[in-house]
Design a protein around this motif. Sequence first.
Motif, short mmCIF file in Angstrom:
data_model
loop_
_atom_site.label_atom_id
_atom_site.label_comp_id
_atom_site.label_asym_id
_atom_site.label_seq_id
_atom_site.Cartn_x
_atom_site.Cartn_y
_atom_site.Cartn_z
N MET A 81 54.53 50.01 41.22
CA MET A 81 54.53 50.50 42.61
C MET A 81 54.62 49.31 43.58
SD MET A 81 54.40 53.59 43.70
CE MET A 81 55.19 54.69 42.55
N LYS A 88 46.11 43.18 40.97
CA LYS A 88 47.17 43.46 40.02
C LYS A 88 48.47 42.77 40.44
CE LYS A 88 46.81 45.87 37.01
NZ LYS A 88 46.37 45.65 35.61
N TYR A 115 48.18 39.26 39.54
CA TYR A 115 48.29 39.19 38.07
C TYR A 115 49.75 39.17 37.67
CZ TYR A 115 47.97 40.60 33.24
OH TYR A 115 48.11 40.69 31.89
N ALA A 116 50.48 40.11 38.29
CA ALA A 116 51.90 40.19 37.96
C ALA A 116 52.61 38.90 38.35
CB ALA A 116 52.52 41.37 38.70
N VAL A 134 44.81 34.33 31.66
CA VAL A 134 44.78 35.79 31.63
C VAL A 134 44.08 36.35 32.85
CG1 VAL A 134 42.61 35.95 30.40
CG2 VAL A 134 44.30 37.76 30.15
N ASN A 135 43.19 35.52 33.42
CA ASN A 135 42.30 36.15 34.41
C ASN A 135 42.74 35.92 35.86
OD1 ASN A 135 41.89 33.50 34.55
ND2 ASN A 135 39.68 33.54 34.16
N THR A 176 41.32 38.62 38.33
CA THR A 176 39.97 39.15 38.05
C THR A 176 39.03 38.91 39.23
OG1 THR A 176 39.71 37.06 36.95
CG2 THR A 176 39.90 39.02 35.56
N GLN A 205 38.83 41.79 41.50
CA GLN A 205 38.07 42.96 41.00
C GLN A 205 36.58 42.67 41.04
OE1 GLN A 205 39.58 45.09 37.81
NE2 GLN A 205 41.73 44.70 38.29
N ASN A 250 44.74 50.48 36.12
CA ASN A 250 44.19 49.95 34.88
C ASN A 250 42.98 49.08 35.13
OD1 ASN A 250 43.96 49.67 32.23
ND2 ASN A 250 45.54 48.09 31.98
N THR A 262 51.30 45.79 39.32
CA THR A 262 51.61 46.35 38.00
C THR A 262 50.65 47.50 37.69
OG1 THR A 262 50.16 44.72 37.08
CG2 THR A 262 52.49 44.21 37.11
N MET A 263 51.20 48.58 37.25
CA MET A 263 50.34 49.77 37.14
C MET A 263 49.53 49.75 35.86
SD MET A 263 50.94 51.13 39.92
CE MET A 263 50.47 52.84 39.94
N GLU A 267 49.53 48.30 32.95
CA GLU A 267 49.49 47.23 31.94
C GLU A 267 48.58 46.11 32.46
OE1 GLU A 267 52.80 44.07 32.65
OE2 GLU A 267 53.74 46.06 32.57
N GLY A 268 48.28 45.12 31.64
CA GLY A 268 47.41 44.04 32.07
C GLY A 268 45.96 44.44 31.93
N ASP A 269 45.22 43.66 31.17
CA ASP A 269 43.87 44.08 30.81
C ASP A 269 42.80 43.30 31.57
OD1 ASP A 269 44.45 41.71 29.84
OD2 ASP A 269 44.23 42.20 27.72
N ILE A 270 43.16 42.79 32.72
CA ILE A 270 42.12 42.05 33.43
C ILE A 270 41.03 42.99 33.92
CG2 ILE A 270 43.58 40.16 34.24
CD1 ILE A 270 43.82 41.73 36.89
N GLY A 271 41.35 44.24 34.05
CA GLY A 271 40.37 45.17 34.59
C GLY A 271 39.36 45.62 33.56
#
Lengths: 478, 462, 113, 634, 167
Positions: C1, C50, C53-54, C65-66, C69, C72, E50, E122-123, E125-129
Motif C-alpha cells: 500500500m 514498515k 523496513y522496506a 533486520v530491525n 522496530t 513499533q 504484520n 510493506t503489508m 511480510e517482514g517480521d520486525i513486528g
Amino acid sequence: MIALLLILLPVIGGLILFFIKKESVAKVFALLIGLLTLVVALAGVYSNNASQLHYDVSWMPDLGSRFTLGLDGLSKMLGLLTAISLPIIIIATYKNTYANAGRFYALMFLCQAGMLGVFLSMDALLFYFFWELALIPAYFLCSTWGGEKRIQVTYKFFVYTFVGSLLMLIAIIFIYSKTPDHSFALQSFYHAKLSASQSQWMFWLFFIALAIKMPMFPLHTWQPDTYEQSATAITMLLSGVMVKMGVFGVIRWLLPIFPQASQSNSSIIITLSVIGMLYASLIAIRQDDMKRLIAYSSIAHVGLMCAVLFTNQQVGLQGVLVQMFNHGINIIGLWIVADAIEKQLGTRKFSELGGLAQKAPTLAILFVVLCLANIGLPLTNAFVGEFLMFNGLFMYSPVIAGIALIVIILSAVYTFSMIQKIFYGNTVAITENAHDSSFNINAALIILVIIVIVFGVYPQPMLELTQESVKLFITKIP
Amino acid sequence: MNAIIFSAVWGVVMMFCSFLIKNKSSFRHIAVVGLLLLLIVNVMDTNGVTIFKVDTHNMLSYSRFGLLFNSIAIASTLIYVLISGKDIERIGSYAAEYFVLIFFVLCGVAILSSYNNLLMLFLGIEILSIPLYILTGSDKRNLKSNEASLKYFLMGAFSTGLMLMGIALMYGGTGTFSLDVVRTETGLYKGVSFLEIIGLLFLMVSMCFKVSAAPFHFWAPDVYDGAPGVITSFMATIVKVAGFIAFLKLCFVRMTATSAAIDWQLLFAVIIIATLVFGNITAIFQQSVKRMLAYSSVAHAGFMLFALFSLNDFASKGLLMYSAAYSLATIGLFAVLVKMKDVTFEGYNGLAKTQPVLAATNAIFLFSLAGIPLTAGFMAKYYMLASVIATGSYTWLVVIAVLFAAISSYYYFRLIQAMYFKTGEPKTEVITGSFKVGLIAVAAIIIILGVMPQYIFTWLYF
Amino acid sequence: MPIQYYIILAAALFCIGVAGVLIRRNAIIVFMCIELMLNSVNLMLVAFSKMHYALGNVGNRNAPVNIGTDAQLFVFFIMVVAAAEVSVGLAIIVMMYRNVHSTDVNFLNRLKN
Amino acid sequence: MNLVYLVPLFPLLGFLLNGIFRKSLSKSLVGLIGCGAILASFIISCILFFDVRSGGALPVQPLFDFINIPSLKIDFAFQVDQLSAIFLLIITGVGFLIHVYSTSYMHEEKEEHFARYFSYLNLFVFSMLLLVLGSNYVIMFMGWEGVGLCSYLLIGYWFKNDNYNYAANKAFIMNRIGDLGFLLGIFWMISKLGSASFGDVFTHTAQLSPTDITGITVLLFIGAMGKSAQIPLYTWLPDAMAGPTPVSALIHAATMVTAGIYMVARSNALYSLSAVAENLVAIVGIATALLAATIAIKQNDIKKVLAYSTVSQLGYMFLGLGVGAYTGAVFHVMTHAFFKALLFLGAGSVIHALHNQQDMRYMGGLKKYLPVTHITFLAACLAISGIPPFSGFFSKDEILAAAYAANPVYWVLGVIGAGMTAFYMFRLYATTFLGEFRGTEEQKNHLHESPLAITIPLLILAILSVIGGFVNVPAVFGGNASLHQFLSPVLTTENVKELDSSKDFMLMGISVAVAVIAIIIALAKYIKKPELNEPRGLGKVLANKWYVDEIYDALIVNPLSSLGSFFKNVIEKSGIDGFVNGVGTFIQYSSRRIRLVQNGKVGTYIMFMVFSILVLWLIFWNQADIINFFQKIF
Amino acid sequence: MTVTEILFWFLSALALFSALMVLVSKNPVHSVLWLIVVFFAITGHYILLNAQFLAIVNLIVYAGAIMVLFLFVIMLMNLSSNTEPQRNSLVRLAGVVAGGLLLVVMISAVRSAGEISHSTATMNEGDIGLIENLGKVLFTQYVVPFELSSVLFLSAMVGTVVIGKKE
C-alpha cells in the motif's frame, strides 16, 4: 585609587546610613561622608598621578568588560560638582526633618555614587550599570519624600528614563558586537566599525536615552512634575547633577563614537534644542510656581548646552564643559532659596508672596546674585559658559545663534519678575511676619555665591581643567 | 545518569517514608537531604564520577551544559524546599507524596537535560507533566485547584498528541528517533525531508505549549493562578526552564539542520512578539499579584525564547543565566506570596513598614525580574539581547523586546510602590527567622550573580 | 500500500480527534478524542516503520533486520504513557465530579482574564 | 607706573565695604567711603589724563587671562588712551559731585538703605569704568551689562513701590535687547578675526568684507540703541526717572547713556568704513532727537522733561557720530554731562525743597526761595539751548555744522530740534521758577535753599557748563580746537568736510536765532499762565508720548505672554504631556481588551492553538515573501 | 484488488466512520463503544501491517483496559445523553472548520513531501513486528526508557492515590 575611593566612600557611607535610626546622628554622619568625598574629589582635581586617577580590574572576562574608572579633566570637573553639591545640599537642608532620615541620606549617597560612577567609568557596560544605579535611589527618594502626587509623577519619571536607558543598552551591545577586540572599553568603542545606516540607528537609540535624561524638548515633560513634587533636597541632586549625566553622555560617548551620525543629525537636534529653549523660556514666563519656573529655566539652559554640543565647535564645547559645572552650582542655589521660602512660608506661589526683601534682606541679596548668575550676567560664572557656547553656536550658524540669543532676554524677563514678585513690593499677609533665612541656608548660599563670583571673574582654571577633553573630542571629529 | 537514577530512587524512598514515618515535618528534612545528595551526585557526574555505568544506547548523552543545568535546577529546588517546604506540607494531607512527585519531576528534568532521542524527550516530558497534573490539583477541595488541574491535564494531553504526531512525521522523514541524524545515507535522505519539517513544526508547537509561549500559553495563567502557590512557584520556574533546555537542544540539533528549508527565526520572531505582547500587556491589568506573576512568567518565556531564536554561544549561556536568575527571583516572590493572606496588590500595601526584610528582598527579586543592573536578571536579559544582536539580523526585534521590558517594569514597580509607598496593614502568616534568612540568602545569590555572572559558568570550563 | 494512504488515514483520524476535542464539552469525551489522536499517531508510526523496513531492504537482503522496530517500540511506549495518563486524567475528572457533580469542561470557569 | 587698575578698584572697594557692612556703618562713614572712593579714582584719572596728554596713549595693561583657550584668547586688560581718559574724567568727576550731592539728598534714608544706595552708586561707577577702560569688546561688554544691572538696582531702589520695580525691569530688559545685538556683533568679530580686542580688530579691518563690517557695526549700534535710549529702545529712560534724582543725574546724564556714544566712537575705525551704518546712526539719532523733543514739550513732570531732553540730546550725539563728527559727539557728551547733570541736580534740589513734589504745575515762583538753584538752573538751560557762549553752543554747533556738511536735511531737522529744545527747557524754567508759587501753604512755609552739599556741586557744575565749551573753541573763533587735536589719534576725522567760515557763521546765526525765538515764545507763553489743564488734540498725543509704550505692549509684550500661556496650558499639558500619558493609557486600555481573550474555556484555548498552528504553517509557506517584506522595511 | 487492499479500505472506512460516530453520538456510552470499534479497526490495520505484537497490545490495553476504565467512570457518574452538555452550533462549526483545515494542511504536507512519493508500507511480510524481535530490541537498546517508564507509572500511581483517595 582616588577614582575607586570616590565611588566607594558614598557607597559605604550610604550603606552605613541605612542602619542609623537617629536623625541627628544621621545628619552629622552624612555631612561627614559628604565632606570626605569632597576632599577626595579635590585631591583628584589636584593630583596628576595617573596611577592614582585610574583604577582598572578584571570584571567580566567572558563579556570583555573591565571595571575601569578614570579621572580626566571632564570627569574631574563633574566629580567635583557632584562632590560639592551633596555637602551643600545637606547643609542647606540641615534644619529640614525627614521621616527616617537615615534612609533618606543613605539613598542620597547611593544616588551620588551612581552619578560619580557614570562620570568616572571608562567602560561602556560599567557606564550603563551606574547609569541605572543612579536612577534607582532617585526613584525611591522621589516617591518616598515629596508632594502628594509624587508617586504617580515618579512612576512616570522612572518608566520614561528606563525606556531610554534600555534603548541605550541595545546600542551599547550592538556597538560592542562591532568592536574590533570585542570589549566594552571606551577606546575600543571609539574604534568600533559601524556602517552608516547602523550608526544612524544606534545614534538615535543612544541619543534618546541621553535626551530624556537632559531633558531635551520634547522629551522633557517628566521633569517639571518631578522637580515640583519631590522634596527639594532631591530636586537639587536631580537638576544639579543628574541632568548633567545626559550632557556628559553625549560628550564622552555619543559624539566620539558616532562622529558622522552626529554630524548628519546635528541640524535637527540643534533646531529642536533651540525651539525647546524658547519654548521653555516662554512657559517659564507664565509660571506662578517657583519650582516649576526654575525647572523650565533649567530646561532652557540645558537645551542650549545640547544645541551647542552638536555644533562641533571647540569654543562652544569648551563653554558647555564649564557651563555644566556652573549651571549645577547656580541651580542648586536657586533650589535652596526656593526650599527656604517654602519651608518658612509654606507656599511657592508668586501670587501669594511679596515684599520678602524687607523681612529677609540677606536671602534677597544672595538670591539676586544667584539669579544674575542664572541669566548669565558678566562676572558671574555662567557668563563665561554662555558666552563661549553662543560663540560656538554663532560659528555654526549666525541665524540660529541670533534666534537662540533671544533666550537671554526671556530669561531676564522671568528671572527678574520672579525676584520682583517674591522679594519686592509691599509685604503681604504671608510674608508679614517672615524672618530672615537661618544660618545654615545662608552659609550654603554664601559658599555658592563665592563660587559664582570667583569662577565668574577668573574662569581660566576650569577652562584649563577641561582643555584636554576638548582636544580629545575635537580630534575625534573628522 | 546519576541524577536520573538517584532522583527516582529517592522518590521511591520517600514513598516508603510516607507510611513508615508519621511525623509530617520530617519529610521536609528528608527531602532536603535527598536534594543535597542529588546535588552532590550530579556534581560528581559533572566531574566525570558516574556511580552507575549504564549503556544508554545513545538514548541519553551528557554534556557539561546539561549537567550544569541539572545542578541549577536541583539547587533551585533545594532552595525552594528550604524556604517554602512548610507550605508544601500545608497543601493537603499527603505531605510525603508531594515531595515524591517533586522528585519524579526532577527525574524528568534530568532526562530532558540529557535526552538524545525523541523517545526520551517524549518520556521526559511525560514524567515531567504527569506529577504536575497531580500537584496542580493537590488542593483537592479548592475548586480553583480542580479547574486548574483539569485544564492543565486536558491541554497537556492534547499537546502530547501534537508532539507525538510531530515525532511520527519526523520519523517518517528521517527513519530514526535519534537526534543526531546522519544525513549522508544512501539514496533517499539527501537534503531536508519535508515530513521532518512538518513534524518539527508540530513538535515546536507542543514545546511552545510546554514553555508557555504565546499563542500556546493560555493554560499558564489559569493553571499558575489556580494551583497552590508553592506548586506554582515550582512549575513556573524549574519545570518551565527544563522545558526550555529540552527545546534548546532540539533547536540546536534539528532546527539548525533543517534551517536551509525553513526560516525558524521568522517563526520564532512571530512567537516571541506574541508572547511578549500577551504576557506583558495582560499582566498590567491584573489585580492579583499571583496572576500578575503568572503572566510575567509568560513574558519571561518570551525573553528566554530569544535563546532559541539565536542559537549561539550567548544563547546557551544566557539560558543558563536566565534559568538561574528567573527561577531564584520567582521562587523568592512566591515564597513571600504564599505567606500573604491577601495576594492582591492592596494586600501588599505597607509591607515595608511591617515586614522590612520581606519587602526589601521582594524588591530585589522584582528588580531582578525587571532587569535592573547588579541583579542576575539584568545579566540574563543582557545575554539574551546580546545573543540576538550577535546574529546580526532582527535588531528591530530587540527594540521591541526592550520596550516590553520597560512595560514589565511598570507592573513590577507597581508592587514595589504598594510595599513601600502605600500605607496599609498587610496580613501575613507568622514569619520565622529562618525564612527571612533564606530569603536574604536568595537575594544575596541574585546580587552575586548580577555582579559576577561568570561564576555560574565556571562549571562550563574546566 | 502506498504510504500516503496510511498517512492520510492517520491524519484524518487525528483531525477528527482534534475536532472532537473542540466540539465536545464533556471532559471524558474530550479525553477520549485525545486518545483517538494518540491512536492515529500509533497507526502512522507503524506504517512508517514498515515503510522504512522496506526502504532499508531495498537492494540488499541482508540488511539489519530491525530497521523499523524502533517505531513499533515507540508505539508501545505511547501506549504505556497513554495508560498512565488515562489513570491520572480519570482521577482528576472524578475528583472534579465529586466537587461539582459535572464533567463539563466549561462548568468550572473561575480562572479567567 | 601702572595705576590703571586702581581706577576701578576704589569704587569696587567702596561697593564691597558699603555693601557688606551696610548694617554697621554710620551714615557719615558710608558717605565718606562712597565719595572717597570716587574721589580717589578721580585723582588717579587726572594723573592718567595728564600722562596721556603728555605721552600719548598708555600701553594696554593686561591683568590676567579671562578666557584663554586654543581657539580664543581674551585678556582681562585695561587700556587708557585719549578717548578713555576724557571719559574717565567725566565719569569720576561728575560722579564724585553726584556722590557728594547724594550724601545730603538721600539723608532721610535708613542706615542700611543709605549704605545700599552708596554701594550701588559705587558699583555703578565701577562698571562704567570697566566699560571705558576695557581693552576689548568683551571687557567692555562686562561693564556694559554691569551698568545695566546697576541702573536696574538703582531705579528699583525704592523696591516697595511696584511701579518702580516695573520701571527697573523694563530698563534692564530693554538694555538686554540691545546687548543681544552687541553680543552678536562681538561673535561676528570673533568668528572673523578670532579676537575681540580693539587693537586686533581695528588693525585687521582689511580682513573684513564690507558686509561683515556693516553687519558688525549695525549690530553694535543696536547695543548702543539700548544703552543710549535711541529709537526704538528709548522708552525705558523716561520711566527710569523712578529712581532717586541723583541717580537720574548720574545714569541718565553723565555716564551710562553715553556708553553707546563711547562705544561707537571707540569703534569709529569700523563705522567710518561703512556708509550704511553711518547713515543708519545719523537717521536714528536725528529721528530720536526730534521725537523726544516733541514729547518733552508736553510733559509736566519736571524729571520727565529732563529725561526726554536727554534722549533728544543723545540723538544729537548720534547724529554727530553718524555724520562722522566723532570729536563733536564726544565734545557734546562732555558738555552735556555738565549741564544735564546740573539740570537734574537742580531739579533734585527743587524736588527736595518741595518734599518730593515733581509736578511742575504745583511749582512756580521758586526764584526767590531757591536763589542758587535758580541761577545754576538758568545757566544750564541756556547751555542746553545752545546760547553762546555757553558750553552747549559750541558742542551742538560743531555737530550741526558737520551734519550740514554731510546732508543739509540733517541740519534743518537739527535746528528745528534745537528750537524745540530751547522751547521746552524754558517752558520748564518758566513754570518752575517764574510766576508765583502754586504749591500748598505748608510747602510754602518750609521752602528754603538746599544745604551746601547740594549747592556746591550745583555751582561747580554751573561753572563747568558755562565755560566747558572753551576746551574746544573752533577755528572760526580763532580757537585751536584743543580737544580735537587731543583726540585726533583715536578718532578719525577723515570724512568730516570742512565748511568755510562764512557759511559756518551763517549756520550758527540761524540756529542761535531759532533758539532765542523759541526761548522768547516760551517765556512769554508760560510766565503768566502756565498750562494747568489737561492737554487736548495733538497735545494729548504728545503728553502720552505718542502712545509708544501702548504700541509696544500691543505688538510685542502681550503676544509673547499669551503665546507663553498657550504653550503652558495647551501644548505642554494637552500636547506633549498628553501624548506621553496617552501612550500609558493606550497600554492600559489594550491590556483591558487583550485579557478578555483569556476567557477561561479550554475549548477556546485549544481552538486558538489549532488556528495558530495553521498560521505558523502559512508563515512557513510564504516565508520568502515575508522576509522580503521585512527587508524592504528595515 | 487483493484481499489485503479490500481489507485496508474496509478497515479505513470503518475507522473513520466510527471515529465520526464517537463525535456525534450524544450518549457518552455510545461514544465509548464507537471508540472501541475504532481501536478494533486500527488493530486490524496492525495485523495487515504484520505487527502482531502491537495488535495484541492494542487490543488488550486500549480496547480492553483503557476503554473499560472509561466505561466504568461514565457509568459511575451515570452520564447519559440527557446530562450531556452541548456546545452552541457556532463553536461546533468552528471546531469542524479547525479540524478540517488542519487536515488540509497535513494532506498538503504529505503531497508535497517528495521523499516518500514512491515508497510503500510493506503489508504482510517482514517480521520486525514479531514479539521476538521487538523483545530483543526492547531489552537491549530500549532498556533505559523501559525502566524509566516505570517512574512514569509510579508517579501516576502516587498521583491517582493523592487525587482519588477520599479524605
